[in-house]
Design a protein around this motif. Structure first.
Motif, PDB file in Angstrom:
ATOM      1  N   GLN A  87     -66.546  -4.967 -21.597  1.00 42.12           N
ATOM      2  CA  GLN A  87     -65.098  -4.777 -21.567  1.00 42.12           C
ATOM      3  C   GLN A  87     -64.696  -3.491 -22.285  1.00 42.12           C
ATOM      4  N   VAL A  88     -63.694  -2.826 -21.706  1.00 43.51           N
ATOM      5  CA  VAL A  88     -63.046  -1.666 -22.327  1.00 43.51           C
ATOM      6  C   VAL A  88     -61.593  -2.047 -22.536  1.00 43.51           C
ATOM      7  N   ASN A  89     -61.160  -2.062 -23.777  1.00 48.56           N
ATOM      8  CA  ASN A  89     -59.793  -2.478 -24.113  1.00 48.56           C
ATOM      9  C   ASN A  89     -58.997  -1.259 -24.558  1.00 48.56           C
ATOM     10  N   GLY A  90     -57.970  -0.905 -23.767  1.00 48.38           N
ATOM     11  CA  GLY A  90     -57.145   0.258 -24.095  1.00 48.38           C
ATOM     12  C   GLY A  90     -56.042  -0.034 -25.095  1.00 48.38           C
ATOM     13  N   ILE A  91     -55.946  -1.302 -25.573  1.00 46.39           N
ATOM     14  CA  ILE A  91     -55.024  -1.754 -26.617  1.00 46.39           C
ATOM     15  C   ILE A  91     -53.578  -1.840 -26.158  1.00 46.39           C
ATOM     16  N   ASP A  92     -53.053  -0.762 -25.537  1.00 48.12           N
ATOM     17  CA  ASP A  92     -51.645  -0.763 -25.129  1.00 48.12           C
ATOM     18  C   ASP A  92     -51.518  -0.136 -23.754  1.00 48.12           C
ATOM     19  N   SER A  93     -51.054  -0.923 -22.782  1.00 47.84           N
ATOM     20  CA  SER A  93     -50.931  -0.418 -21.410  1.00 47.84           C
ATOM     21  C   SER A  93     -49.595   0.269 -21.150  1.00 47.84           C
ATOM     22  N   ASN A  94     -48.730   0.303 -22.150  1.00 48.24           N
ATOM     23  CA  ASN A  94     -47.389   0.865 -21.966  1.00 48.24           C
ATOM     24  C   ASN A  94     -47.211   2.256 -22.564  1.00 48.24           C
ATOM     25  N   LYS A  95     -48.142   2.694 -23.382  1.00 48.63           N
ATOM     26  CA  LYS A  95     -47.992   4.007 -23.998  1.00 48.63           C
ATOM     27  C   LYS A  95     -49.357   4.569 -24.387  1.00 48.63           C
ATOM     28  N   ASP A  96     -49.382   5.871 -24.599  1.00 44.44           N
ATOM     29  CA  ASP A  96     -50.601   6.519 -25.065  1.00 44.44           C
ATOM     30  C   ASP A  96     -50.836   6.158 -26.527  1.00 44.44           C
TER      31      ASP A  96
END
Length: 215
Positions: A87-96
């Protein structure tokens, strides 16, 4: 030479690999290790790198590379095959944001990249590479912005830029060819005019000579 270029040269090229992407990171939660594996205390920089083998069958790897303070060399610390990445978790899908997590079969790391841009570029290339090589088991990408997983991505933008550059170059060559063609036409017209003038001048000289000798 940049750090990433040096890593590729020192760590991957000697093993017939090519580094596709790298991101400098630090842990969000520090491990309580009083002494480093090298036998002393010190600071270091950590890079997470994505690489691919040059020989087929193609193999993808994610490697943790470190550079210790006072040293100019880079050391490979840990390496996983892409099949071990779950899994790769980008933490926040709403902002950089610079934070992201990587979950492997036997490891879980929480990272903070040097910048949100570096993290986004790394995740985007990682996702694109996983799709390109059609892995038997693709990792899950969660909490990642849609622009990183498709759509108007920087990879597509880069491809569009290359295509645009080629089209502009082709257009410039065509325009140059047209200009050369027009120049050749003008040269031909001038040559024809010169030939006609020479013929006319010769006829005039003959006419004048005839009148002169007749007189």
């Amino acid at each position: 030479m940049s750090a990433k270029s040096a890593i590729n040269k020192e760590v991957f090229i000697p093993h017939d690999e090519k580094m596709l992407a790298a991101v400098q990171v630090r842990r969000r939660t520090k491990k309580k290790i009083p002494f480093l594996a090298t036998g002393g205390q010190g600071d270091y920089m950590t890079f997470i790198c994505l690489s691919v083998t040059n020989k087929k069958p193609t193999s993808l790897s994610i490697t943790k590379v470190k550079q210790f303070q006072g040293s100019s060399s880079f050391i490979k610390r840990s390496q996983w095959t892409i099949d071990q990445l779950r899994q790769v978790n980008g933490i926040d899908s709403n902002k950089d944001c610079p934070e992201f997590d990587l979950m492997f079969e036997n490891a879980f790391d929480q990272w903070v990249a040097g910048s949100a841009g570096e993290k986004c570029t790394f995740i985007q290339i990682l996702h694109h590479t996983c799709q390109r090589y059609s892995l038997a088991r693709k990792p899950e990408f969660v909490n990642c912005q849609s622009k990183l997983l498709g759509g108007n991505s920087i990879l597509h933008s880069a491809a569009d830029s290359v295509t645009s550059a080629v089209q502009k170059a082709s257009q410039a060559l065509n325009e140059r060819g047209e200009r050369l063609g027009r120049a050749e036409e003008r040269t031909a017209d001038m040559m024809n005019s010169a030939e006609q003038f020479a013929v006319t001048a010769h006829k005039v000289r003959q006419y004048v000579s005839k009148i002169y000798y007749s007189a």
